[in-house]
Motif scaffolding. Sequence first.
Motif, mmCIF file in Angstrom:
data_model
loop_
_atom_site.group_PDB
_atom_site.id
_atom_site.type_symbol
_atom_site.label_atom_id
_atom_site.label_comp_id
_atom_site.label_asym_id
_atom_site.label_seq_id
_atom_site.Cartn_x
_atom_site.Cartn_y
_atom_site.Cartn_z
ATOM 1 N N ALA A 210 0.851 -1.196 0.000
ATOM 2 C CA ALA A 210 0.000 0.000 0.000
ATOM 3 C C ALA A 210 0.882 1.239 0.000
ATOM 4 C CB ALA A 210 -0.894 0.012 1.238
ATOM 5 N N MET A 211 0.301 2.329 -0.520
ATOM 6 C CA MET A 211 0.924 3.646 -0.369
ATOM 7 C C MET A 211 0.016 4.425 0.584
ATOM 8 S SD MET A 211 1.962 4.712 -4.244
ATOM 9 C CE MET A 211 0.298 5.134 -4.777
ATOM 10 N N TYR A 212 0.565 5.493 1.145
ATOM 11 C CA TYR A 212 -0.240 6.337 2.021
ATOM 12 C C TYR A 212 -0.167 7.784 1.557
ATOM 13 C CZ TYR A 212 -0.309 2.186 4.869
ATOM 14 O OH TYR A 212 -0.490 0.895 5.293
ATOM 15 N N ALA A 213 -1.341 8.360 1.335
ATOM 16 C CA ALA A 213 -1.422 9.786 1.003
ATOM 17 C C ALA A 213 -1.733 10.522 2.297
ATOM 18 C CB ALA A 213 -2.516 10.019 -0.025
ATOM 19 N N VAL A 214 -0.830 11.424 2.688
ATOM 20 C CA VAL A 214 -1.038 12.173 3.938
ATOM 21 C C VAL A 214 -1.529 13.570 3.582
ATOM 22 C CG1 VAL A 214 0.084 13.092 6.004
ATOM 23 C CG2 VAL A 214 0.674 10.813 5.170
ATOM 24 N N ASP A 215 -2.736 13.888 4.029
ATOM 25 C CA ASP A 215 -3.388 15.181 3.757
ATOM 26 C C ASP A 215 -3.447 15.477 2.250
ATOM 27 O OD1 ASP A 215 -3.608 15.522 6.542
ATOM 28 O OD2 ASP A 215 -1.596 16.382 6.642
ATOM 29 N N GLU A 216 -3.421 14.455 1.438
ATOM 30 C CA GLU A 216 -3.431 14.584 -0.037
ATOM 31 C C GLU A 216 -2.290 15.485 -0.527
ATOM 32 O OE1 GLU A 216 -5.359 12.610 -1.951
ATOM 33 O OE2 GLU A 216 -6.076 11.777 -0.054
ATOM 34 N N LYS A 217 -1.222 15.552 0.268
ATOM 35 C CA LYS A 217 -0.086 16.422 -0.055
ATOM 36 C C LYS A 217 1.175 15.599 -0.302
ATOM 37 C CE LYS A 217 2.475 20.209 2.116
ATOM 38 N NZ LYS A 217 2.645 20.990 3.345
ATOM 39 N N GLY B 147 1.001 13.032 -9.916
ATOM 40 C CA GLY B 147 1.027 14.475 -10.154
ATOM 41 C C GLY B 147 0.259 15.287 -9.126
ATOM 42 N N LYS B 148 -0.638 14.629 -8.397
ATOM 43 C CA LYS B 148 -1.482 15.339 -7.432
ATOM 44 C C LYS B 148 -0.724 15.768 -6.174
ATOM 45 C CE LYS B 148 -5.324 12.183 -8.066
ATOM 46 N NZ LYS B 148 -6.066 11.242 -7.243
ATOM 47 N N TYR B 149 0.434 15.165 -5.951
ATOM 48 C CA TYR B 149 1.109 15.352 -4.662
ATOM 49 C C TYR B 149 2.341 16.244 -4.794
ATOM 50 C CZ TYR B 149 -1.912 11.439 -3.759
ATOM 51 O OH TYR B 149 -3.018 10.643 -3.660
ATOM 52 N N GLU B 150 2.655 16.927 -3.691
ATOM 53 C CA GLU B 150 3.847 17.790 -3.697
ATOM 54 C C GLU B 150 5.122 16.962 -3.739
ATOM 55 O OE1 GLU B 150 4.114 20.774 -0.615
ATOM 56 O OE2 GLU B 150 2.123 21.526 -1.149
ATOM 57 N N LYS B 151 5.123 15.890 -2.946
ATOM 58 C CA LYS B 151 6.324 15.048 -2.904
ATOM 59 C C LYS B 151 5.937 13.589 -2.723
ATOM 60 C CE LYS B 151 9.597 18.322 -0.834
ATOM 61 N NZ LYS B 151 10.459 18.568 -1.984
ATOM 62 N N ALA B 152 6.763 12.714 -3.274
ATOM 63 C CA ALA B 152 6.607 11.288 -3.015
ATOM 64 C C ALA B 152 7.846 10.798 -2.270
ATOM 65 C CB ALA B 152 6.432 10.531 -4.321
#
Length: 228
Positions: free
Chosen positions: A169-176, A215-220
Motif C-alpha cells: 500500500a501507499m499512504y497519502a497524507v493530507d493529499e499532499k 502528479g497530485k502530490y507535492e512530494k513522493a
Amino acid sequence: MYILSVIIIIGVIIALASVLPMCFMHPLASGKVEDTDITAIKNRSNNLFFIPAGENWIVVDAGSDIKAVQSEIERLSIDAGKVLGVFLTHTDYDHVASVPLFSNATIYMSEHEKQMIDGSTYRQFIKKNKLPRGCDTDRISYQSDNQTVDLGGHRVRSIWVPGHTKGSAMYAVDEKYLFTGDAFKADKREITVHPYTMDRRQALKSIRKIQEECGKYEKAFTAHYGCL
Ligand SMILES: [Zn+2]
C-alpha cells in the motif's frame, strides 16, 4: 566434487542476486527532509519517515534494524512513546523491525497484507513474512483500499498497490505527501519495478495507477530511493 561445485556456484549466484540490487538503492540521510517538516531515518538501505502530529508522531514503515532505529531516533530527540500510528507499506523484514519500539501506536496495513503474515501466503519459496516479536496483533488496524484514518490532525488515505507483495500500500497524507514504500523503483526519474517483487505484472499495473496519481502530490517519499 562436480555436484558440490555446481551447488556452490548456484549459491554464490543466488547470494549475489539478492545483495546486488541494494547497491543501486539510495535512501535519504537521517534528518529533516528538505522543504518539509518530515524527518527521515536512514536504516541500512531504506528510510522510515516521521510526520509531526502536534506533540506526537505518525510513522511510515519501521526499518530493518531495531537497535539502529532506536539510536537514530534518540539522537534526533524523537520519543517513540509519542508515536500514535505506524503505517506499514508492507510486511517485508526491512519495513517492520522497529514496530515494537512504538508501543502506544496502532499499526496500520492493507487488509490484503494480512495473508502475508498469517501464514496463508508464502513470500518466496518457503519464506513467510512475520511481524517481529513484541508486536501485538490486536493493535493492527487493517485498511481497505482508499480508506482514510484521521490521526493527530492528519488524514491518511491507504492506496492499495499490489505487486511487490499482495497487500502493498501507499499512504497519502493530507493529499499532499505520498509514501510509496516499495511500489516502484525510482531510477533517474524513471519508475520501474522494485527488486524482490512477488508479481511483476501486477506491479506494472500498480505503477500505471501510480503514474496517474503521482502528479497530485507535492512530494513522493520512497522507501529506498529518496524523495521525488
Ligand atoms: Zn523494502
